[in-house]
Each structure stands twice: as structure tokens, then as C-alpha cells.
Design a protein around this motif. Structure first.
Motif, PDB file in Angstrom:
ATOM      1  N   GLN A  34       0.845  -1.183   0.000  1.00 17.71           N
ATOM      2  CA  GLN A  34       0.000   0.000   0.000  1.00 17.71           C
ATOM      3  C   GLN A  34       0.885   1.239   0.000  1.00 17.71           C
ATOM      4  OE1 GLN A  34      -3.377  -0.113  -0.320  1.00 17.71           O
ATOM      5  NE2 GLN A  34      -3.175  -2.317  -0.500  1.00 17.71           N
ATOM      6  N   GLY A  35       0.392   2.333   0.531  1.00 18.66           N
ATOM      7  CA  GLY A  35       1.125   3.589   0.527  1.00 18.66           C
ATOM      8  C   GLY A  35       2.135   3.699   1.656  1.00 18.66           C
ATOM      9  N   ALA A  53      11.563 -14.839  14.262  1.00 19.63           N
ATOM     10  CA  ALA A  53      12.148 -15.436  13.060  1.00 19.63           C
ATOM     11  C   ALA A  53      13.671 -15.285  13.075  1.00 19.63           C
ATOM     12  CB  ALA A  53      11.575 -14.770  11.815  1.00 19.63           C
ATOM     13  N   GLU A  54      14.323 -16.105  12.289  1.00 19.13           N
ATOM     14  CA  GLU A  54      15.780 -16.034  12.148  1.00 19.13           C
ATOM     15  C   GLU A  54      16.203 -14.729  11.475  1.00 19.13           C
ATOM     16  OE1 GLU A  54      19.706 -17.351  12.413  1.00 19.13           O
ATOM     17  OE2 GLU A  54      17.933 -18.344  13.211  1.00 19.13           O
ATOM     18  N   ARG A  55      15.472 -14.358  10.411  1.00 15.18           N
ATOM     19  CA  ARG A  55      15.816 -13.156   9.650  1.00 15.18           C
ATOM     20  C   ARG A  55      14.543 -12.541   9.087  1.00 15.18           C
ATOM     21  NH1 ARG A  55      20.404 -12.395   5.097  1.00 15.18           N
ATOM     22  NH2 ARG A  55      19.605 -10.464   4.260  1.00 15.18           N
ATOM     23  N   VAL A  56      14.441 -11.207   9.163  1.00 17.93           N
ATOM     24  CA  VAL A  56      13.305 -10.483   8.596  1.00 17.93           C
ATOM     25  C   VAL A  56      13.864  -9.412   7.657  1.00 17.93           C
ATOM     26  CG1 VAL A  56      11.335  -8.981   9.070  1.00 17.93           C
ATOM     27  CG2 VAL A  56      11.870 -10.858  10.627  1.00 17.93           C
ATOM     28  N   THR A  57      13.375  -9.411   6.433  1.00 14.59           N
ATOM     29  CA  THR A  57      13.743  -8.390   5.449  1.00 14.59           C
ATOM     30  C   THR A  57      12.489  -7.618   5.099  1.00 14.59           C
ATOM     31  OG1 THR A  57      15.456  -9.817   4.532  1.00 14.59           O
ATOM     32  CG2 THR A  57      14.729  -7.979   3.169  1.00 14.59           C
ATOM     33  N   PHE A  58      12.554  -6.287   5.231  1.00 14.83           N
ATOM     34  CA  PHE A  58      11.404  -5.443   4.907  1.00 14.83           C
ATOM     35  C   PHE A  58      11.716  -4.667   3.644  1.00 14.83           C
ATOM     36  CE2 PHE A  58       8.999  -1.355   5.875  1.00 14.83           C
ATOM     37  CZ  PHE A  58       7.797  -1.856   5.404  1.00 14.83           C
ATOM     38  N   VAL A  59      10.925  -4.873   2.607  1.00 12.61           N
ATOM     39  CA  VAL A  59      11.080  -4.158   1.337  1.00 12.61           C
ATOM     40  C   VAL A  59      10.095  -2.998   1.361  1.00 12.61           C
ATOM     41  CG1 VAL A  59      10.954  -4.340  -1.172  1.00 12.61           C
ATOM     42  CG2 VAL A  59      11.695  -6.313   0.187  1.00 12.61           C
ATOM     43  N   SER A  60      10.642  -1.769   1.423  1.00 14.37           N
ATOM     44  CA  SER A  60       9.769  -0.597   1.509  1.00 14.37           C
ATOM     45  C   SER A  60       9.975   0.302   0.296  1.00 14.37           C
ATOM     46  CB  SER A  60      10.060   0.196   2.786  1.00 14.37           C
ATOM     47  OG  SER A  60      11.307   0.860   2.684  1.00 14.37           O
ATOM     48  N   GLN A  61       9.160   1.322   0.233  1.00 13.74           N
ATOM     49  CA  GLN A  61       9.289   2.305  -0.831  1.00 13.74           C
ATOM     50  C   GLN A  61      10.617   3.052  -0.654  1.00 13.74           C
ATOM     51  OE1 GLN A  61       6.730   1.837   1.228  1.00 13.74           O
ATOM     52  NE2 GLN A  61       4.772   2.224   0.259  1.00 13.74           N
TER      53      GLN A  61
END
Length: 71
Positions: A34-35, A53-61
Motif C-alpha cells: 500500500q502507501g 524469526a531467524e531473519r526479517v527483510t522489509f522491502v519498503s518504498q
């Protein structure tokens, strides 16, 4: 007239719906859909997810990388 930027499609990877299962040893990608306001609002849950979790990746704008990079 205000134009809305094009939203990126979800990444082309196999996905699994999270429904309360154990996340230990798993890598998770959280993808914005979303926005920017929604990305900021829901980013508060990333720390709780990272604790499970072992690893978290956040893909953001792109415009939020500096702000959310401090999480």
C-alpha cells in the motif's frame, strides 16, 4: 491532478501464509503493498516478527529507506 505512483508487484517468490506456526529458523520477507503511511504504521510489528524469526527483510518504498532503516 495528483497522480498516484505505480505500485510494485509482489516479488516473484514462493510464499507461505503465516498462520501462527513457529518461525524459528525461518527467513521472512515483508513486502509493502500500500502507501507510505501504511508502511510506517505497520512497521511497528517488524520488531515482534524479528524476535520470532531467524531473519526479517522489509522491502519498503525508496523514500522510506532512511526513516525505516533505523528499526
Amino acid at each position: 491532478m495528483i497522480s498516484r505512483p505505480a505500485m510494485l508487484p509482489p516479488p516473484p517468490v514462493a510464499t507461505e501464509v503465516l498462520e501462527g506456526q513457529d518461525l524459528a529458523g525461518k527467513s521472512i520477507v515483508v513486502w509493502h503493498e500500500q502507501g507510505r503511511g501504511d508502511s510506517i504504521h505497520f512497521s511497528r510489528y517488524l520488531q515482534a516478527l524479528a524476535e520470532q524469526a531467524e531473519r526479517v527483510t522489509f522491502v519498503s518504498q525508496k523514500g522510506l529507506v532512511e526513516l525505516l532503516g533505523t528499526l
